[in-house]
Write an enzyme that holds these catalytic residues in place. Structure first.
Site, mmCIF file in Angstrom:
data_model
loop_
_atom_site.group_PDB
_atom_site.id
_atom_site.type_symbol
_atom_site.label_atom_id
_atom_site.label_comp_id
_atom_site.label_asym_id
_atom_site.label_seq_id
_atom_site.Cartn_x
_atom_site.Cartn_y
_atom_site.Cartn_z
ATOM 1 N N LYS A 58 4.842 2.305 -4.499
ATOM 2 C CA LYS A 58 5.759 2.253 -5.645
ATOM 3 C C LYS A 58 6.097 3.661 -6.145
ATOM 4 N N GLY A 188 8.707 -5.174 12.267
ATOM 5 C CA GLY A 188 8.359 -6.109 11.202
ATOM 6 C C GLY A 188 9.231 -5.893 9.977
ATOM 7 N N ALA A 189 10.167 -6.830 9.740
ATOM 8 C CA ALA A 189 11.015 -6.730 8.539
ATOM 9 C C ALA A 189 10.447 -7.625 7.445
ATOM 10 N N VAL A 191 7.474 -7.484 3.993
ATOM 11 C CA VAL A 191 7.428 -6.789 2.702
ATOM 12 C C VAL A 191 7.279 -5.279 2.886
ATOM 13 N N GLU A 211 12.612 -7.317 13.938
ATOM 14 C CA GLU A 211 11.867 -8.459 13.386
ATOM 15 C C GLU A 211 11.793 -9.565 14.444
ATOM 16 N N VAL A 245 9.128 -7.052 20.761
ATOM 17 C CA VAL A 245 8.820 -5.699 21.246
ATOM 18 C C VAL A 245 7.897 -5.828 22.452
ATOM 19 N N VAL A 277 3.285 -5.486 10.810
ATOM 20 C CA VAL A 277 3.479 -6.874 11.250
ATOM 21 C C VAL A 277 2.442 -7.798 10.609
ATOM 22 N N HIS A 451 20.036 -9.924 -26.938
ATOM 23 C CA HIS A 451 21.298 -9.503 -26.312
ATOM 24 C C HIS A 451 21.521 -8.012 -26.593
HETATM 25 P P1 FAD Z 1 -8.639 -4.015 -0.789
HETATM 26 O O1 FAD Z 1 -7.744 -3.438 -1.790
HETATM 27 O O2 FAD Z 1 -8.279 -3.913 0.642
HETATM 28 O O3 FAD Z 1 -10.066 -3.332 -1.025
HETATM 29 C C1 FAD Z 1 -11.165 -3.597 -0.230
HETATM 30 C C2 FAD Z 1 -12.138 -2.437 -0.330
HETATM 31 O O4 FAD Z 1 -13.350 -2.790 0.331
HETATM 32 C C3 FAD Z 1 -11.654 -1.163 0.356
HETATM 33 O O5 FAD Z 1 -11.932 -0.061 -0.459
HETATM 34 C C4 FAD Z 1 -12.470 -1.113 1.639
HETATM 35 O O6 FAD Z 1 -12.672 0.215 2.107
HETATM 36 C C5 FAD Z 1 -13.776 -1.728 1.171
HETATM 37 N N1 FAD Z 1 -14.603 -2.318 2.215
HETATM 38 C C6 FAD Z 1 -14.214 -3.110 3.258
HETATM 39 N N2 FAD Z 1 -15.296 -3.531 3.949
HETATM 40 C C7 FAD Z 1 -16.375 -2.981 3.339
HETATM 41 C C8 FAD Z 1 -17.784 -3.055 3.569
HETATM 42 N N3 FAD Z 1 -18.305 -3.838 4.524
HETATM 43 N N4 FAD Z 1 -18.613 -2.336 2.770
HETATM 44 C C9 FAD Z 1 -18.109 -1.576 1.748
HETATM 45 N N5 FAD Z 1 -16.796 -1.505 1.476
HETATM 46 C C10 FAD Z 1 -15.949 -2.207 2.246
HETATM 47 N N6 FAD Z 1 0.117 -6.153 -3.330
HETATM 48 C C11 FAD Z 1 0.744 -6.414 -4.504
HETATM 49 O O7 FAD Z 1 0.360 -7.348 -5.205
HETATM 50 N N7 FAD Z 1 1.810 -5.657 -4.913
HETATM 51 C C12 FAD Z 1 2.279 -4.628 -4.174
HETATM 52 O O8 FAD Z 1 3.239 -3.967 -4.581
HETATM 53 C C13 FAD Z 1 1.633 -4.319 -2.945
HETATM 54 N N8 FAD Z 1 2.065 -3.292 -2.185
HETATM 55 C C14 FAD Z 1 1.387 -2.988 -1.033
HETATM 56 C C15 FAD Z 1 1.857 -1.941 -0.256
HETATM 57 C C16 FAD Z 1 1.224 -1.614 0.926
HETATM 58 C C17 FAD Z 1 1.727 -0.449 1.753
HETATM 59 C C18 FAD Z 1 0.072 -2.346 1.335
HETATM 60 C C19 FAD Z 1 -0.672 -1.989 2.595
HETATM 61 C C20 FAD Z 1 -0.395 -3.416 0.572
HETATM 62 C C21 FAD Z 1 0.270 -3.752 -0.609
HETATM 63 N N9 FAD Z 1 -0.139 -4.831 -1.397
HETATM 64 C C22 FAD Z 1 0.526 -5.122 -2.562
HETATM 65 C C23 FAD Z 1 -1.292 -5.662 -1.024
HETATM 66 C C24 FAD Z 1 -2.535 -5.225 -1.833
HETATM 67 O O9 FAD Z 1 -2.785 -3.867 -1.583
HETATM 68 C C25 FAD Z 1 -3.724 -6.076 -1.441
HETATM 69 O O10 FAD Z 1 -3.411 -7.439 -1.623
HETATM 70 C C26 FAD Z 1 -4.929 -5.732 -2.307
HETATM 71 O O11 FAD Z 1 -5.275 -4.382 -2.185
HETATM 72 C C27 FAD Z 1 -6.121 -6.594 -1.897
HETATM 73 O O12 FAD Z 1 -7.187 -6.291 -2.746
HETATM 74 P P2 FAD Z 1 -8.692 -6.535 -2.287
HETATM 75 O O13 FAD Z 1 -9.520 -6.072 -3.446
HETATM 76 O O14 FAD Z 1 -8.866 -7.885 -1.777
HETATM 77 O O15 FAD Z 1 -8.928 -5.550 -1.040
HETATM 78 P P1 NAD Z 2 4.530 -9.438 6.241
HETATM 79 O O1 NAD Z 2 3.831 -10.677 6.654
HETATM 80 O O2 NAD Z 2 5.170 -9.377 4.918
HETATM 81 O O3 NAD Z 2 5.659 -9.075 7.290
HETATM 82 C C1 NAD Z 2 5.388 -8.893 8.641
HETATM 83 C C2 NAD Z 2 6.660 -9.183 9.395
HETATM 84 O O4 NAD Z 2 6.454 -8.787 10.734
HETATM 85 C C3 NAD Z 2 7.021 -10.657 9.404
HETATM 86 O O5 NAD Z 2 8.379 -10.812 9.070
HETATM 87 C C4 NAD Z 2 6.729 -11.082 10.838
HETATM 88 O O6 NAD Z 2 7.590 -12.110 11.293
HETATM 89 C C5 NAD Z 2 6.967 -9.793 11.583
HETATM 90 N N1 NAD Z 2 6.265 -9.679 12.859
HETATM 91 C C6 NAD Z 2 5.022 -10.104 13.189
HETATM 92 N N2 NAD Z 2 4.726 -9.740 14.446
HETATM 93 C C7 NAD Z 2 5.806 -9.066 14.930
HETATM 94 C C8 NAD Z 2 6.105 -8.428 16.160
HETATM 95 N N3 NAD Z 2 5.209 -8.395 17.155
HETATM 96 N N4 NAD Z 2 7.312 -7.853 16.305
HETATM 97 C C9 NAD Z 2 8.218 -7.851 15.290
HETATM 98 N N5 NAD Z 2 7.978 -8.438 14.105
HETATM 99 C C10 NAD Z 2 6.789 -9.035 13.918
HETATM 100 O O7 NAD Z 2 3.442 -8.271 6.442
HETATM 101 P P2 NAD Z 2 3.485 -6.735 6.040
HETATM 102 O O8 NAD Z 2 4.856 -6.312 5.696
HETATM 103 O O9 NAD Z 2 2.721 -6.040 7.098
HETATM 104 O O10 NAD Z 2 2.627 -6.725 4.731
HETATM 105 C C11 NAD Z 2 1.311 -7.259 4.738
HETATM 106 C C12 NAD Z 2 1.008 -7.926 3.445
HETATM 107 O O11 NAD Z 2 0.751 -6.947 2.457
HETATM 108 C C13 NAD Z 2 2.152 -8.749 2.869
HETATM 109 O O12 NAD Z 2 2.211 -10.034 3.431
HETATM 110 C C14 NAD Z 2 1.783 -8.815 1.432
HETATM 111 O O13 NAD Z 2 0.829 -9.828 1.251
HETATM 112 C C15 NAD Z 2 1.151 -7.450 1.200
HETATM 113 N N6 NAD Z 2 2.139 -6.550 0.573
HETATM 114 C C16 NAD Z 2 2.688 -6.908 -0.614
HETATM 115 C C17 NAD Z 2 3.635 -6.116 -1.210
HETATM 116 C C18 NAD Z 2 4.240 -6.543 -2.502
HETATM 117 O O14 NAD Z 2 3.666 -7.418 -3.150
HETATM 118 N N7 NAD Z 2 5.358 -5.974 -2.935
HETATM 119 C C19 NAD Z 2 4.048 -4.942 -0.594
HETATM 120 C C20 NAD Z 2 3.490 -4.607 0.631
HETATM 121 C C21 NAD Z 2 2.529 -5.424 1.206
#
Ligand code: FAD
Ligand code: NAD
Length: 474
Positions: A58, A188-189, A191, A211, A245, A277, A451
């Protein structure tokens, strides 16, 4: 055993740290085991969300939006900027500062709540005993009254596009480019693909998304997906659907991606390639075999609706269990579990978890889609209102998009809300609250909205369910 806690949480992402803070608030002695190391080599709390997920993405979306506005939108306001330059290093440094401030904030919250942070890898070696392996390899054992598994998830890798962390990266790498790649490919198109594609496209990359599915944003309302697809195309995102792919070749000048679509074999050469993906749960090395922690067929920790695992007093929350991989879903589960451990009745409303995609326009939804309701045979009415007829949206030059509300045809109870448009991420909260309270379209229709605000679009959509929107022909 000397080291005893009421609760040990493994994982300090949003699910784990919220569980820990709520446990501490409820008077339980609490420790959190987490192994995350930030790119500067320092251990950091906050997990994926704060370090390499929600927050840094963000931050970059915001920076890239500012840049795009200066270059492409301000002149319409009579503001003419010249000599605008882009310093990607500074943009990344700002993003890192935001991350550091927030992860440092969690550390302060742990201190204030007297939560012990044990940096290292946690493993369940007996149902209520956690072994912590420190970075130097030393091992310690801790016993607890209850254990919460919150180990999160990591990116899925595919054989056809192995990461080299240089040219071919996952979402972590996509947050760290030091210059704008002239040609950017994204597999992967979903999120992440759309959010990271938006960032780099606004900064100047030519972006192609490959995608696999034939439908764009499959789980999203069809009308919203269509509006989004058109808007993203207009912005220059080249979204190619139905692509398989088959391989990648990394060379001096870029990465060549081989893929197949309905016309046959294709090739695409880009400077950088992001593979996004999907994500998979972190359950490797989480529990000793003899503990017999039950996983489901996809490798998630198997839990019931209150996040209990098959082991007594062992819970699992967040991305490591079923349900959407969203930070706020994990946070709510963490709080629920803490309250249940304390003997209270914590609860998560899974039906009202909002989703947001932070593109421009933003996409947000909650509850059921029309398609799901049709399949389930539930009679419904819809009310749709466009931002083009909203005064505030016009004043902001943000007229693309709609609000659609879905209500039960007989009871008028709200069943879903689907928004594409400006600040959809904030507007969706109104529908979530209404649904959480069992509200109807009539309830929203009779609620006064200030408004001129974007929220009037939600109000008009609610009126439109009863075919009495004021600012459109019904
Ligand atoms: P995580 O945040 O993955 O935290 C798990 C922690 O546990 C990590 O620090 C890891 O290192 C640690 N860990 C793992 N295994 C062990 C172990 N055995 N011992 C000790 N530590 C361990 N979600 C949203 O709602 N809004 C968004 O805008 C959004 N944007 C995202 C953008 C990106 C690029 C990505 C990758 C994800 C995004 N997400 C978003 C998804 C969101 O980040 C996850 O859903 C969320 O972080 C999950 O929280 P969690 O606490 O389950 O795990
Ligand atoms: P995603 O599930 O949103 O999208 C993955 C996409 O890749 C899908 O459209 C799927 O059909 C496609 N795909 C899968 N295999 C493929 C292949 N071999 N070739 C081409 N396309 C393929 O997953 P993501 O974008 O990796 O994000 C992971 C998760 O992280 C999300 O599902 C979401 O839960 C979380 N996230 C959330 C936010 C948010 O809340 N704004 C932002 C980022 C990530």
């Amino acid at each position: 055993m000397a080291n005893n806690y009421d609760v040990i949480v493994i994982g300090a992402g949003p699910a784990g740290y919220c569980a820990a803070i709520r446990c501490a608030q409820l008077g339980m002695s609490t420790a959190v085991v987490d192994d995350f190391v930030y790119k500067d080599g320092q251990p950091a709390l906050g997990g994926t969300c704060l370090n390499v997920g929600c927050i840094p993405s963000k931050a970059l979306l915001d920076s890239s939006e500012q840049y795009h506005k200066v270059n492409s939108e301000l002149s319409a306001h009579g503001i003419h900027a010249q000599g605008v330059t882009l310093d990607v290093e500074q943009m990344i440094a700002r993003k890192d500062r935001v991350v550091k401030e927030l992860t440092g904030g969690i550390r302060q919250l742990f201190k204030a709540n007297k939560i012990d942070w044990l940096h290292g890898h946690g493993k369940l070696v007996e149902p209520k005993t956690v072994e912590v392996t420190r970075s130097g390899g030393e091992r310690e054992r801790y016993a607890a009254g209850a254990v919460v598994l919150a180990t999160g998830s990591r990116s899925v890798e595919i054989g056809a596009a192995p990461l080299d962390h240089e040219r071919v990266v996952n979402s972590d790498g996509a947050l760290e480019f030091r210059e704008v790649p002239p040609r950017l490919g994204i597999i992967g198109a979903g999120v992440i693909g759309l959010e990271m594609g938006s960032v780099w496209s606004r900064l100047g990359s030519e972006v192609v998304l490959l995608e696999a599915q034939d439908a764009f944003l499959g789980p999203v309302d069809r009308q919203v997906a269509r509006t989004g697809q058109q808007a993203f195309k207009k912005q220059g995102l080249d979204i190619r659907l139905g692509c398989r792919v088959t391989g990648t070749q990394v060379g001096e000048d870029g990465v060549t991606v081989a893929y197949e679509d309905k016309s046959g074999s294709q090739e695409l050469t880009v400077d950088r390639l992001i593979v996004c993906v999907g994500r998979r749960p972190n359950t490797d090395e989480l529990s000793a075999k003899e503990v017999d922690l039950l996983l489901d067929e996809r490798g998630f920790v198997d839990v019931d609706e209150t996040c209990r695992t098959n082991l007594p007093d062992v819970y699992a929350v967040g991305d490591v269990v079923r349900g959407p991989m969203l930070a706020h879903k994990g946070q709510e589960e963490g709080v629920m579990v803490a309250e249940r451990i304390a003997g209270q009745e914590g609860h998560v409303s899974y039906e009202t978890i909002p989703w947001v995609i932070y593109t421009d326009p933003e996409i947000a939804w909650v509850g059921r889609t029309e398609e799901q309701l049709k399949k389930a045979g539930v009679p419904f009415s819809t009310g749709v209102f466009g931002f083009a007829a909203n005064g505030r949206a016009r004043a902001m030059d943000r007229t693309t998009g709609t609000v659609k509300l879905i209500a039960h045809a007989e009871t008028d109870r709200l069943l879903g809300a689907h928004i594409i448009g400006p600040q959809a991420s904030e507007l969706i909260a109104e529908a979530v609250v209404a649904m959480e309270f069992g509200g109807s379209a009539e309830d929203l229709a009779r609620t006064i909205h200030a408004h001129p605000t974007l929220s009037e679009t939600v109000h008009e959509a609610a009126l439109a369910v009863g075919k009495r929107a004021i600012h459109k022909a019904n």
